[in-house]
Design a protein around this motif. Structure first.
Motif, PDB file in Angstrom:
ATOM      1  N   GLY A   1       0.803  -1.214   0.000  1.00  0.00           N
ATOM      2  CA  GLY A   1       0.000   0.000   0.000  1.00  0.00           C
ATOM      3  C   GLY A   1       0.835   1.263   0.000  1.00  0.00           C
ATOM      4  N   GLU A   2       1.996   1.209   0.623  1.00  0.00           N
ATOM      5  CA  GLU A   2       2.863   2.379   0.711  1.00  0.00           C
ATOM      6  C   GLU A   2       3.402   2.782  -0.656  1.00  0.00           C
ATOM      7  N   LEU A   3       3.689   1.809  -1.501  1.00  0.00           N
ATOM      8  CA  LEU A   3       4.200   2.111  -2.837  1.00  0.00           C
ATOM      9  C   LEU A   3       3.174   2.911  -3.629  1.00  0.00           C
ATOM     10  N   ARG A   4       1.939   2.491  -3.573  1.00  0.00           N
ATOM     11  CA  ARG A   4       0.877   3.191  -4.298  1.00  0.00           C
ATOM     12  C   ARG A   4       0.776   4.643  -3.832  1.00  0.00           C
ATOM     13  N   GLU A   5       0.764   4.846  -2.515  1.00  0.00           N
ATOM     14  CA  GLU A   5       0.647   6.200  -1.978  1.00  0.00           C
ATOM     15  C   GLU A   5       1.884   7.034  -2.287  1.00  0.00           C
ATOM     16  N   ALA A   6       3.052   6.406  -2.287  1.00  0.00           N
ATOM     17  CA  ALA A   6       4.288   7.129  -2.604  1.00  0.00           C
ATOM     18  C   ALA A   6       4.273   7.627  -4.045  1.00  0.00           C
TER      19      ALA A   6
ATOM     20  N   ARG B   1       2.591  -2.123 -10.871  1.00  0.00           N
ATOM     21  CA  ARG B   1       1.968  -3.028  -9.901  1.00  0.00           C
ATOM     22  C   ARG B   1       0.617  -2.476  -9.451  1.00  0.00           C
ATOM     23  N   HIS B   2       0.423  -1.168  -9.639  1.00  0.00           N
ATOM     24  CA  HIS B   2      -0.796  -0.517  -9.155  1.00  0.00           C
ATOM     25  C   HIS B   2      -1.535   0.284 -10.224  1.00  0.00           C
ATOM     26  N   PHE B   3      -0.815   0.786 -11.218  1.00  0.00           N
ATOM     27  CA  PHE B   3      -1.414   1.680 -12.208  1.00  0.00           C
ATOM     28  C   PHE B   3      -1.031   1.256 -13.623  1.00  0.00           C
ATOM     29  N   ARG B   4      -1.904   1.575 -14.562  1.00  0.00           N
ATOM     30  CA  ARG B   4      -1.597   1.284 -15.964  1.00  0.00           C
ATOM     31  C   ARG B   4      -0.635   2.307 -16.555  1.00  0.00           C
ATOM     32  N   GLY B   5      -0.521   3.465 -15.911  1.00  0.00           N
ATOM     33  CA  GLY B   5       0.381   4.491 -16.407  1.00  0.00           C
ATOM     34  C   GLY B   5       0.152   5.803 -15.684  1.00  0.00           C
ATOM     35  N   LYS B   6       0.815   6.844 -16.137  1.00  0.00           N
ATOM     36  CA  LYS B   6       0.722   8.165 -15.526  1.00  0.00           C
ATOM     37  C   LYS B   6      -0.716   8.668 -15.498  1.00  0.00           C
ATOM     38  N   GLN B   7      -1.449   8.428 -16.580  1.00  0.00           N
ATOM     39  CA  GLN B   7      -2.821   8.914 -16.677  1.00  0.00           C
ATOM     40  C   GLN B   7      -3.671   8.428 -15.508  1.00  0.00           C
ATOM     41  N   GLU B   8      -3.513   7.187 -15.142  1.00  0.00           N
ATOM     42  CA  GLU B   8      -4.327   6.625 -14.066  1.00  0.00           C
ATOM     43  C   GLU B   8      -3.969   7.246 -12.715  1.00  0.00           C
ATOM     44  N   ILE B   9      -2.717   7.615 -12.526  1.00  0.00           N
ATOM     45  CA  ILE B   9      -2.335   8.296 -11.280  1.00  0.00           C
ATOM     46  C   ILE B   9      -2.935   9.697 -11.253  1.00  0.00           C
ATOM     47  N   LEU B  10      -2.916  10.383 -12.389  1.00  0.00           N
ATOM     48  CA  LEU B  10      -3.533  11.711 -12.458  1.00  0.00           C
ATOM     49  C   LEU B  10      -5.032  11.630 -12.167  1.00  0.00           C
TER      50      LEU B  10
ATOM     51  N   THR C   1      11.879   2.031  -9.001  1.00  0.00           N
ATOM     52  CA  THR C   1      12.225   1.718 -10.382  1.00  0.00           C
ATOM     53  C   THR C   1      11.078   2.098 -11.310  1.00  0.00           C
ATOM     54  N   THR C   2      11.375   2.218 -12.578  1.00  0.00           N
ATOM     55  CA  THR C   2      10.339   2.590 -13.544  1.00  0.00           C
ATOM     56  C   THR C   2       9.324   1.474 -13.768  1.00  0.00           C
ATOM     57  N   ALA C   3       9.633   0.285 -13.300  1.00  0.00           N
ATOM     58  CA  ALA C   3       8.676  -0.826 -13.413  1.00  0.00           C
ATOM     59  C   ALA C   3       7.681  -0.839 -12.256  1.00  0.00           C
ATOM     60  N   ALA C   4       8.036  -0.184 -11.150  1.00  0.00           N
ATOM     61  CA  ALA C   4       7.229  -0.262  -9.928  1.00  0.00           C
ATOM     62  C   ALA C   4       5.783   0.214 -10.091  1.00  0.00           C
ATOM     63  N   PRO C   5       5.510   1.312 -10.817  1.00  0.00           N
ATOM     64  CA  PRO C   5       4.125   1.796 -10.897  1.00  0.00           C
ATOM     65  C   PRO C   5       3.138   0.786 -11.459  1.00  0.00           C
TER      66      PRO C   5
ATOM     67  N   LYS D   1       4.092  18.299 -18.048  1.00  0.00           N
ATOM     68  CA  LYS D   1       5.519  18.573 -18.200  1.00  0.00           C
ATOM     69  C   LYS D   1       6.419  17.640 -17.395  1.00  0.00           C
ATOM     70  N   PHE D   2       5.978  16.426 -17.207  1.00  0.00           N
ATOM     71  CA  PHE D   2       6.839  15.420 -16.600  1.00  0.00           C
ATOM     72  C   PHE D   2       6.370  14.047 -17.054  1.00  0.00           C
ATOM     73  N   THR D   3       7.220  13.075 -16.877  1.00  0.00           N
ATOM     74  CA  THR D   3       6.903  11.706 -17.279  1.00  0.00           C
ATOM     75  C   THR D   3       6.710  10.828 -16.049  1.00  0.00           C
ATOM     76  N   LEU D   4       6.210   9.644 -16.288  1.00  0.00           N
ATOM     77  CA  LEU D   4       6.074   8.688 -15.196  1.00  0.00           C
ATOM     78  C   LEU D   4       7.442   8.340 -14.623  1.00  0.00           C
ATOM     79  N   ALA D   5       8.452   8.307 -15.480  1.00  0.00           N
ATOM     80  CA  ALA D   5       9.813   8.031 -15.004  1.00  0.00           C
ATOM     81  C   ALA D   5      10.279   9.116 -14.036  1.00  0.00           C
TER      82      ALA D   5
END
Length: 212
Positions: free
Chosen positions: A18-23, A58-67, A52-56, A39-43
């Motif tokens: 759960g901490e990874l997702r919140e981080a 585990r919880h999200f399909r990409g930057k869009q889903e975090i936004l 790592t760039t692979a970590a997201p 003006k930024f990337t998921l990386a």
């Protein structure tokens, strides 16, 4: 305006599930506030979070889903702020509805980057189901307060239409304020006072067109 401070980059860190997702959400929100959503990337967010760039994935399909999650939480926070001031001033009261409008503007000023994200900086967010859902819940709260006010004060009119009228005015005032558009014509404007003076008229029944 001066340059915004560079994002603090964490060394590679280990997170529980759960901490990874919140981080990742926190790191992305930080970058939204510093740079804007485009003006930024998921990386970049991974570097700020120290993963790592692979970590997201585990919880999200990409930057869009975090936004989407950040925007949805923004609507939920706005709803909670509105409910808090209504509880303090009274449900279905003029004072409570004025306070809701003022809380809306305060949120826009204090959380400008998230506010812009919620209302159009990323148009695709408007189609995300849970963003639409929390946004609808937020506006439903306004309709409920207007409906109760109308019932208590014998105001005839459609509560949703009156709530839309209020939102149009308050959102416009908030946008003008954060974009500094008032500065050219009314640099000393007190937006809270403006909302307080305009709200009674906005709560009045809608004029009905006369039949010819």
């Amino acid at each position: 305006m001066g340059k915004k401070p560079a994002s603090k980059v964490r060394s590679k860190a280990r997170y529980h599930h759960g901490e990874l997702r919140e981080a990742l959400i926190a790191a992305t929100r930080q970058l939204v506030e510093e740079r804007g959503a485009e003006k930024f990337t998921l990386a970049d967010a991974c570097r700020v979070a120290g993963v790592t760039t692979a970590a997201p994935y585990r919880h999200f399909r990409g930057k869009q889903e975090i936004l989407e999650e950040i925007a949805s939480r923004g609507f939920e926070e706005l709803r909670k702020r509105s409910m808090t001031v209504v509880a303090e001033r009274g449900e279905g009261t003029l004072e409570g509805i004025i306070a809701m409008g003022q809380a809306y503007v305060a949120f826009a000023v204090e959380e400008t980057a998230v506010f812009r994200l919620m209302f159009g900086q990323e148009p695709s967010l408007k189609k995300a189901e849970h963003v639409v859902g929390t946004g609808h819940d937020c506006f439903t709260n306004v309709i409920d307060q207007v409906a109760l006010y109308c019932k208590r004060n014998r105001v005839r009119g459609d509560a949703q239409e009156i709530a839309l009228r209020l939102w149009t005015f308050v959102h416009g005032a908030a946008s003008l304020l954060i974009d500094q558009d008032y500065n050219a014509v009314a640099p000393q404007i007190d937006v809270n006072r403006l909302i307080a003076s305009a709200t009674p008229g906005l709560l009045a029944a809608s004029p009905r067109s006369s039949k010819g």
